[in-house]
Design an enzyme around this catalytic site. Sequence first.
Site, mmCIF file in Angstrom:
data_model
loop_
_atom_site.group_PDB
_atom_site.id
_atom_site.type_symbol
_atom_site.label_atom_id
_atom_site.label_comp_id
_atom_site.label_asym_id
_atom_site.label_seq_id
_atom_site.Cartn_x
_atom_site.Cartn_y
_atom_site.Cartn_z
ATOM 1 N N GLY A 13 0.792 -1.208 -0.057
ATOM 2 C CA GLY A 13 0.007 -0.244 0.198
ATOM 3 C C GLY A 13 0.700 0.727 0.163
ATOM 4 O O GLY A 13 0.047 2.528 1.078
ATOM 5 N N ALA A 14 2.042 1.200 -0.871
ATOM 6 C CA ALA A 14 3.048 1.937 -0.467
ATOM 7 C C ALA A 14 2.875 3.087 -1.830
ATOM 8 O O ALA A 14 4.228 4.207 -2.474
ATOM 9 C CB ALA A 14 4.174 2.024 -0.540
ATOM 10 N N ARG A 16 -0.009 5.694 -1.738
ATOM 11 C CA ARG A 16 -0.249 7.087 -1.927
ATOM 12 C C ARG A 16 -0.291 7.093 0.187
ATOM 13 O O ARG A 16 0.184 5.649 0.861
ATOM 14 C CB ARG A 16 -1.531 7.008 -1.905
ATOM 15 N N VAL A 64 -3.207 -6.695 -2.554
ATOM 16 C CA VAL A 64 -2.944 -7.807 -1.420
ATOM 17 C C VAL A 64 -3.464 -9.158 -0.751
ATOM 18 O O VAL A 64 -3.178 -10.078 -0.386
ATOM 19 C CB VAL A 64 -1.907 -6.912 -0.237
ATOM 20 N N ASN A 90 1.780 -2.401 5.390
ATOM 21 C CA ASN A 90 0.083 -1.507 5.404
ATOM 22 C C ASN A 90 -0.559 -1.597 4.574
ATOM 23 O O ASN A 90 -1.896 -0.407 5.153
ATOM 24 C CB ASN A 90 1.445 -0.168 5.105
ATOM 25 N N SER A 153 -4.454 -0.136 14.090
ATOM 26 C CA SER A 153 -5.275 1.319 14.280
ATOM 27 C C SER A 153 -6.207 1.007 15.871
ATOM 28 O O SER A 153 -6.131 0.239 16.119
ATOM 29 C CB SER A 153 -6.423 1.434 13.487
ATOM 30 N N TYR A 166 -13.096 -3.594 10.818
ATOM 31 C CA TYR A 166 -11.802 -3.199 10.577
ATOM 32 C C TYR A 166 -11.348 -3.013 12.217
ATOM 33 O O TYR A 166 -10.259 -3.420 12.245
ATOM 34 C CB TYR A 166 -11.893 -1.792 10.171
ATOM 35 N N ALA A 169 -9.986 -7.416 12.272
ATOM 36 C CA ALA A 169 -8.971 -7.268 11.627
ATOM 37 C C ALA A 169 -8.033 -6.780 12.368
ATOM 38 O O ALA A 169 -6.662 -6.944 12.268
ATOM 39 C CB ALA A 169 -9.398 -6.583 10.060
ATOM 40 N N LYS A 170 -7.764 -5.213 12.734
ATOM 41 C CA LYS A 170 -6.743 -5.163 13.335
ATOM 42 C C LYS A 170 -6.595 -5.661 14.686
ATOM 43 O O LYS A 170 -5.365 -5.794 15.055
ATOM 44 C CB LYS A 170 -7.470 -3.775 13.042
ATOM 45 N N ILE A 199 -4.423 10.540 11.707
ATOM 46 C CA ILE A 199 -3.291 10.736 10.384
ATOM 47 C C ILE A 199 -4.234 11.201 8.997
ATOM 48 O O ILE A 199 -4.754 10.816 8.376
ATOM 49 C CB ILE A 199 -2.328 9.724 10.039
HETATM 50 N N1 LIG Z 1 -4.851 7.669 8.059
HETATM 51 C C1 LIG Z 1 -5.349 6.617 9.742
HETATM 52 O O1 LIG Z 1 -6.132 7.985 9.853
HETATM 53 C C2 LIG Z 1 -5.109 5.508 9.862
HETATM 54 C C3 LIG Z 1 -5.472 5.668 11.337
HETATM 55 C C4 LIG Z 1 -5.309 3.927 11.322
HETATM 56 C C5 LIG Z 1 -4.847 3.504 10.721
HETATM 57 N N2 LIG Z 1 -4.312 3.276 9.101
HETATM 58 C C6 LIG Z 1 -3.751 2.374 8.457
HETATM 59 O O2 LIG Z 1 -2.687 2.541 7.928
HETATM 60 C C7 LIG Z 1 -3.254 1.923 6.309
HETATM 61 C C8 LIG Z 1 -2.535 3.013 5.346
HETATM 62 O O3 LIG Z 1 -3.641 4.117 5.058
HETATM 63 P P1 LIG Z 1 -3.821 5.490 5.134
HETATM 64 O O4 LIG Z 1 -4.440 6.212 5.646
HETATM 65 O O5 LIG Z 1 -2.624 5.413 4.659
HETATM 66 O O6 LIG Z 1 -4.663 4.937 3.555
HETATM 67 P P2 LIG Z 1 -4.537 5.872 1.939
HETATM 68 O O7 LIG Z 1 -5.837 5.264 1.231
HETATM 69 O O8 LIG Z 1 -4.182 7.085 1.602
HETATM 70 O O9 LIG Z 1 -3.159 4.811 1.336
HETATM 71 C C9 LIG Z 1 -3.722 3.512 0.977
HETATM 72 C C10 LIG Z 1 -2.705 2.558 0.254
HETATM 73 O O10 LIG Z 1 -2.917 1.374 0.297
HETATM 74 C C11 LIG Z 1 -3.490 0.947 -1.062
HETATM 75 N N3 LIG Z 1 -4.203 -0.744 -1.297
HETATM 76 C C12 LIG Z 1 -5.801 -0.684 -0.408
HETATM 77 N N4 LIG Z 1 -6.122 -1.808 -0.692
HETATM 78 C C13 LIG Z 1 -5.316 -2.505 -1.167
HETATM 79 C C14 LIG Z 1 -4.740 -4.002 -1.248
HETATM 80 N N5 LIG Z 1 -5.700 -5.109 -1.442
HETATM 81 N N6 LIG Z 1 -4.406 -4.094 -1.874
HETATM 82 C C15 LIG Z 1 -2.713 -2.810 -2.100
HETATM 83 N N7 LIG Z 1 -2.787 -1.755 -2.033
HETATM 84 C C16 LIG Z 1 -3.887 -1.650 -1.017
HETATM 85 C C17 LIG Z 1 -4.807 1.540 -1.278
HETATM 86 O O11 LIG Z 1 -4.562 1.865 -3.022
HETATM 87 C C18 LIG Z 1 -3.576 2.965 -1.102
HETATM 88 O O12 LIG Z 1 -2.446 3.523 -1.836
HETATM 89 C C19 LIG Z 1 -4.170 1.086 6.271
HETATM 90 O O13 LIG Z 1 -3.694 0.119 6.887
HETATM 91 C C20 LIG Z 1 -5.175 1.892 7.231
HETATM 92 O O14 LIG Z 1 -6.171 0.956 8.276
HETATM 93 C C21 LIG Z 1 -4.565 4.642 9.395
#
Ligand SMILES: NC(=O)c1ccc[n+]([C@@H]2O[C@H](COP(=O)([O-])OP(=O)(O)OC[C@H]3O[C@@H](n4cnc5c(N)ncnc54)[C@H](O)[C@@H]3O)[C@@H](O)[C@H]2O)c1
Length: 276
Positions: A13-14, A16, A64, A90, A153, A166, A169-170, A199
């Site tokens: 998930g790198a 963005r 993934v 991620n 999370s 969610y 899962a977490k 975030i």
């Molecule tokens: N943003 C927050 O506040 C927050 C809080 C707690 C946890 N998280 C966790 O952080 C991680 C990243 O989230 P983010 O906020 O950067 O989200 P985001 O949407 O900005 O980035 C997530 C990336 O994962 C990719 N992705 C999604 N499903 C996928 C798959 N099946 N295979 C490959 N890539 C996939 C997306 O295309 C995207 O580029 C996640 O695991 C999310 O649950 C985020």
Amino acid sequence: MTNLQGKTALVTGAGRGIGQAIALKLAAEGARIVLNDLDEDPVKDTVAQIEARGGQAVPCVGSVSAPAFAEEFVSTAVEAFDGIDIIVNNAGFTWDNVIQKMTDDQWDAILDVHLKAPFRILRAAQPVISAAVKAERAAGLQVPCRKVVNISSLAGVGGNVGQANYASAKAGVEGLTRTVAKEWGRYNITVNAVAYGMIHTRLTAASADGDSTISIQGNDIKIGMNPELLEQMERSIPLGRAGTPEEAAGAVYLLCSPESNYISGQTLVCGGGFMI
Ligand SMILES: NC(=O)c1ccc[n+]([C@@H]2O[C@H](COP(=O)([O-])OP(=O)(O)OC[C@H]3O[C@@H](n4cnc5c(N)ncnc54)[C@H](O)[C@@H]3O)[C@@H](O)[C@H]2O)c1
């Protein structure tokens, strides 16, 4: 010399958000990156950013959640960089609904991406890592400390309304983390989780009309937050604001750096002081 010079890091998930910031940070510290995302363009863009800064990265585009993904991801790392030193699980998204309205598809998609995919990736990486450790020991070399960081999370720690899938899962990924930490200590691998609070990424961006969606494998999924709720939530954070993706990446970097070589099986909360 940078801290991660010569290491190979796999980041899912790198393309963005937080994952991109993690890939850029680990690359800036000298790691070579195997970079995954569902979407091709953001992967290409991130690889280009790393290369423009003098780093090395190879793409591995795909979901993934696909059954064959983990093997492909691991073999991409072995072919490109001859091994694995760091794995960051991620990739993910949210697909919320209160429990009485949550469909099996919603449940399965979220469990697959946040829990089954990290399980499969770690399972696929094990033979490569154990063979490397065996070879290092046979050659009388010091076995380096390898690192796994699974992204969790605060929802996994304390639950969250609308997120039965969610949060489950977490919470599951934290159990996976603690178990693999116990299984892989003998390989000198630390396995930890980072649980984020809020975030700033597209998942948590203000969406006044509530109409922001992303398309994940044919499903239109609502993202973003009501601006008033967002403001209220940010006020409840002791530091008074949500974190940036770069700050989020800093927590992962801590657990990939040599300074954390004796920390394993832990969850590091990165939430600006917010506690559930
Ligand atoms: N943003 C927050 O506040 C927050 C809080 C707690 C946890 N998280 C966790 O952080 C991680 C990243 O989230 P983010 O906020 O950067 O989200 P985001 O949407 O900005 O980035 C997530 C990336 O994962 C990719 N992705 C999604 N499903 C996928 C798959 N099946 N295979 C490959 N890539 C996939 C997306 O295309 C995207 O580029 C996640 O695991 C999310 O649950 C985020």
